[in-house]
Design an enzyme around this catalytic site. Sequence first.
Site, short mmCIF file in Angstrom:
data_model
loop_
_atom_site.label_atom_id
_atom_site.label_comp_id
_atom_site.label_asym_id
_atom_site.label_seq_id
_atom_site.Cartn_x
_atom_site.Cartn_y
_atom_site.Cartn_z
N LYS B 125 40.56 39.37 49.97
CA LYS B 125 39.71 40.47 49.49
C LYS B 125 39.76 41.60 50.52
O LYS B 125 39.77 41.32 51.74
CB LYS B 125 38.29 39.95 49.32
CG LYS B 125 37.31 40.89 48.63
CD LYS B 125 35.94 40.21 48.45
CE LYS B 125 34.96 41.07 47.68
NZ LYS B 125 33.66 40.37 47.46
N SER B 200 32.05 40.63 42.59
CA SER B 200 32.85 41.70 43.15
C SER B 200 34.25 41.28 43.60
O SER B 200 35.12 42.13 43.77
CB SER B 200 32.13 42.30 44.36
OG SER B 200 32.04 41.36 45.41
N SER B 224 29.53 36.73 43.74
CA SER B 224 30.80 37.47 43.75
C SER B 224 32.05 36.62 43.92
O SER B 224 33.16 37.14 43.79
CB SER B 224 30.78 38.53 44.85
OG SER B 224 30.00 39.63 44.45
#
Lengths: 96, 545
Positions: B125, B200, B224
């Site tokens: 990420k 997310s 997330s």
Amino acid sequence: MNLTPEDVDHVATLARLGITAEDRSRFAEQLSGVLEHFRALQALDTTGISPTAQVFDLHSVMRDDVARPSLPREQVLANAPRQEDGFFRVQAVLET
Amino acid sequence: MGAFYLAIAEHGKVGNIRHMGATGQPAGQTRHMHVTREHLVGISGDLTALTAPEARDLLVRRQISATELAHAVLGQIERTETQVRSFITVTADEALAQAHAADLALSGSDPGATPPLTGIPIALKDLFCTTGVQTTAGSRILQGFIPPYDATVVARLRAAGAVFVGKANMDEFAMGSSTENSGYHPTHNPWDTSRVPGGSSGGSAAAVSAGQALLSLGTDTGGSIRQPASLCSVTGLKPTYGRVSRYGVVAFASSLDQVGPFSIGVEGSAMVLQAIAGADPMDATTAPVAVPDYRSTIRDGVKGLRIGVPAEYFTAGMEPDVERLVREAIQTLQGLGASVHPVSLPYSEHGLATYYIIAPAEASSNLSRYNGIKYGLAALDEVDMTKAMDATRQRGFGNEPKRRIMLGTYALSSGYYDAYYRKAQQVRTLIKADFDNAFASVDVIASPVSPTVAFKMGARIDDPLAMYLSDVCTIPVNVAGLPGISVPCGFDHQGLPVGLQLIGKAFDEATLFRAAFAYEGATSFHRQRPPLARSEASANQAPHA
């Protein structure tokens, strides 16, 4: 709980966040909606309940005070928008 | 032998590798090859369909090379990325260099002694600091930021031999449940590209789902990791608060954020957690709790395991297919020998409101550092310091971070602190106490991950509350600091994935892995791939216009 556009201006100033006139009315509406959702919390009886800031009992974690190398100055400054003589350069804070 | 092996591997073509099994393999190892490359990879020869433990096995037995594997996932990125858009940055050159180093290590006399993720491609990420590779947290305010150091988790994955394929897309500063809030571009769900992948960590989930990486790393502040894992039909784990270091991880809400893995199959997540878990002198919030050997107990089954089912987590707005599939999954676990018990988590109903005070309050503090002085975007045209900060933040932040900064600043401001922030912290105590009570009589709690399957892009983007409701079943777990895992548990009537959430006691990820592994062993949902990930399907598709 309704936020007025003036409330939004005040909070934006505290947060150092520039906002447009459009932001001001949109945030007033959206944040009021979100805050409305929080009213259920206010109805809960929490008398005598201690607040939880973090879930585990770790307090004042200490480590040995041992010197170690830090990043070289040029690496620290490499991402700076502006630098001068090995320092971060910022706009004037005080008027001359 | 090593040189010969590498010479073949350099071609990076699937077809070459069969020769390697025949000619490049020491005779002494051949008799241990009870599982062949052909068994695992199938006639399509698609290495991107491998799980991490399968890839490890094949790499150690030199049935495949790390370079070949890297080429396979990079090829998959090239083929599918215009449709999925999982990445902000693809680091192909770095990946191939790391794969080359991995092949050198694997060509030694004892490949089994190489670090456990040697040669395995992983996506990160884009909020993990990576030395020399842009790290944006999905925000324009950090565009061009090149970290001078690695996050601890990145350093640990590096030491474990992993190959970094790129920096995955995300909602800006991890704020969002759809990856539409990225400052760069939205990511599409590989199962239906008109729908969101969740968020997310949507890029991390989509990358693994689409075979663009075998593993990925995300963060989970309110769901997330688990919610996008559920929406993309991959496994995703949020470890216990304090289990994994956040040093070098762009902070959102510091009392809630936790780093965790995505994988196809549960064992891959166990491999990643094994590599990244444990106390870190650079993060004083990591817990000094021993990390067990997760894979040594993962096959122990669920006989006698007590599973709690909280009625409160089967909410009114839940889609019928989601409820049905999650209840079927719980029955499957029961069929494997677990016992099922009703538990009650009454204060979880207030989880969302509690979270949306605490998380923005912490975010408004964490995001104050983006002021255009040390790094990131700067409004250099403004001569006044205050105006320059106002303008930098106005231009650099998208709508959702702005909303949360405003909300958090308000909740912490004079006159409102007690009514909002302190109140939320008190309710947090009650939410956690519910879990403590429940875990006095059960070992694991089972629930849905998301009340709905993946929604259409754009459907919730202008309605913050509707978006926040995506995380109603995952948020209380963060508020209580507990570990939670999402495992694929089927597909709804439209063919869209649904996930089962298993919640564990603090620091008891081992039991979550064990239960999730038993479940996936009894089902095959985790091995189903979205059509666009399958190489034969991709090959037949018209080039993206």
